[in-house]
Design an enzyme around this catalytic site. Structure first.
Site, mmCIF file in Angstrom:
data_model
loop_
_atom_site.group_PDB
_atom_site.id
_atom_site.type_symbol
_atom_site.label_atom_id
_atom_site.label_comp_id
_atom_site.label_asym_id
_atom_site.label_seq_id
_atom_site.Cartn_x
_atom_site.Cartn_y
_atom_site.Cartn_z
ATOM 1 N N ASP A 71 0.813 -1.212 0.000
ATOM 2 C CA ASP A 71 0.000 0.000 0.000
ATOM 3 C C ASP A 71 0.849 1.264 0.000
ATOM 4 O O ASP A 71 0.615 2.182 -0.796
ATOM 5 C CB ASP A 71 -0.955 0.005 1.191
ATOM 6 C CG ASP A 71 -2.088 -1.005 1.043
ATOM 7 O OD1 ASP A 71 -2.322 -1.453 -0.092
ATOM 8 O OD2 ASP A 71 -2.726 -1.345 2.051
ATOM 9 N N ASP A 82 -5.734 4.076 13.094
ATOM 10 C CA ASP A 82 -4.486 4.799 12.816
ATOM 11 C C ASP A 82 -4.705 6.065 12.007
ATOM 12 O O ASP A 82 -3.988 7.057 12.182
ATOM 13 C CB ASP A 82 -3.494 3.880 12.103
ATOM 14 C CG ASP A 82 -2.828 2.893 13.059
ATOM 15 O OD1 ASP A 82 -2.838 3.157 14.278
ATOM 16 O OD2 ASP A 82 -2.297 1.879 12.590
ATOM 17 N N SER A 88 -3.012 -9.300 9.309
ATOM 18 C CA SER A 88 -2.430 -7.965 9.304
ATOM 19 C C SER A 88 -1.641 -7.819 10.603
ATOM 20 O O SER A 88 -2.194 -7.976 11.699
ATOM 21 C CB SER A 88 -3.535 -6.908 9.232
ATOM 22 O OG SER A 88 -2.986 -5.612 9.368
#
Length: 400
Positions: free
Chosen positions: A16, A126, A177
């Site tokens: 990403d 986040d 993740s």
């Protein structure tokens, strides 16, 4: 959102954030992308990450080693505050975000950038932590979040990157993740999205399974000065070394795993797994020193402060006025929180088995039930009469 010409991008080396580099330039007209990778003691080799950013189109690739600052300026204050979000999670990942945000702002000012960027999606915590922290530190900076807006699936993101020379992952991607730093690991997604599914042992790295832990308990003594851990077993250690060594000891005995349903700031529940052997140990040990050295009213009042403190950190408000005010309260309480705690690790469990302090408020002569008892038992009757008087009066007035 606003447009920008020069952007500092928080960079991890993953798909990403790598794709963010050409995306910012091609889709949003950014002329120059500067990447910044933070070394938070995660154990990764960051030179390849530095080079990958340049290969992906970054004009400058920065790597900042801030492990020491991470421990002393972020972790240690949280330990002094006994910060546990929802009374369980010691904020290992959340504590890193305000530091990374500060690095982004500093780099933007150093390189004359008019914006900073990150690779957060629109559903996690986040994004809030970065955006709010950056706004607190420099409200003039634009904050760009391509992954929050591009609407691409993972396959589409990989394909987009390949168009600009970013190689696809060479091995099958883990379904999980994972975020790691010196304080611990967070694991989510994949099979863990079903809260009924037991986590597979393969997800753990920092803690041994109980079946593989020693058959004898392990003991360690942790000493604190003003609420800060300074030594293990009488040996003074630098902050990073102390956290590292304690994590190895606790992890060897299988201590430090958390499996919880967590209430995210964005309004959804998320199943999270954490490995935090050192951080969780230090908070429990610190509380024990406080139990010796703080008066009852300060201890009880501080519990509410701790809950608010943890919520502020979790919710991205590290640089808020309320957090600064609470810091002042916490620091005042730590003036005499110095002493040593003895802990026992065994088969995934932690027990506090001893504590001592030169500032201890525990008086054995007053507490003992033996012949040396100095407590005035006769005083108890009058105390109980006065203490219970409001209840007695209320009962007399309200008897039917």
């Amino acid at each position: 959102m606003g447009r920008a010409t020069k952007v500092v991008l928080a960079y991890s080396g993953g798909v990403d954030t790598s794709v963010c580099i050409p995306y910012l330039k091609q889709e949003w007209g950014v002329e120059e992308v500067i990447t910044l990778a933070a070394d938070l003691g995660q154990g990764d080799e960051l030179d390849p990450i530095r080079q990958k950013a340049l290969d992906s189109g970054a004009s400058v690739s920065l790597v900042r080693d801030v492990t020491q600052e991470f421990v002393t300026e972020y972790a240690f204050p949280a330990i002094q505050a006994n910060a546990l979000y929802e009374n369980r999670y010691p904020l290992s990942t959340a504590l890193a975000r305000p530091l990374i945000a500060r690095l982004l702002v500093e780099a933007a000012e150093e390189y004359g950038a008019d914006a900073v960027a990150h690779g957060c999606t629109g559903k996690g915590n986040d994004q809030v932590r970065f955006d709010v922290s950056i706004a607190a530190l420099n409200p003039q900076l634009k904050v760009l979040a391509p992954a929050r807006e591009w609407g691409m699936s993972r396959e589409e993101t990989i394909a987009y990157g390949e168009r600009f020379g970013i190689p696809a992952p060479v091995k099958k991607k883990s379904p999980y993740s994972i975020d790691r730093n010196l304080l611990g690991r967070s694991i989510e997604a994949g099979p863990l999205e079903d809260p009924w599914v037991e986590p597979l042992e393969e997800i753990y790295v920092l803690t041994k399974p109980v079946s593989a832990t020693p058959d004898e308990p392990g003991y360690v003594e942790i000493s604190f000065e003003h609420g800060i851990p300074v030594s293990l077993d009488g040996q003074a250690l630098a902050p990073v070394e102390l956290v590292t060594r304690l994590g190895e000891i606790a992890g060897l005995h299988g201590y430090g795993r958390i499996d919880m349903l967590e209430n995210r700031l964005v309004g959804i529940k998320s199943r999270e797994i954490y490995e935090v052997p050192a951080l969780l140990t230090l908070i429990h040990a610190h509380r024990e020193v406080e139990s010796l050295t703080l008066t009852a009213d300060v201890t009880h009042y501080k519990r509410g402060i701790e809950e608010t403190y943890a919520q502020l950190v979790y919710n991205g408000l590290w640089y808020s006025p309320l957090k600064a005010a609470l810091d002042g309260f916490v620091q005042k309480t730590q003036e005499r929180v110095s002493g040593t705690v003895r802990l026992k690790f065994f088969k995934g469990n932690l027990s506090i088995v001893g504590r001592k302090s030169a500032f201890s408020l525990y008086d054995e002569d007053m507490a003992t039930y033996g012949s040396g008892d100095q407590f005035d038992h006769k005083a108890a009757e009058g105390f109980i009469y006065v203490w219970g008087l409001p209840t007695r009066v209320w009962s007399q007035k309200n008897r039917s």
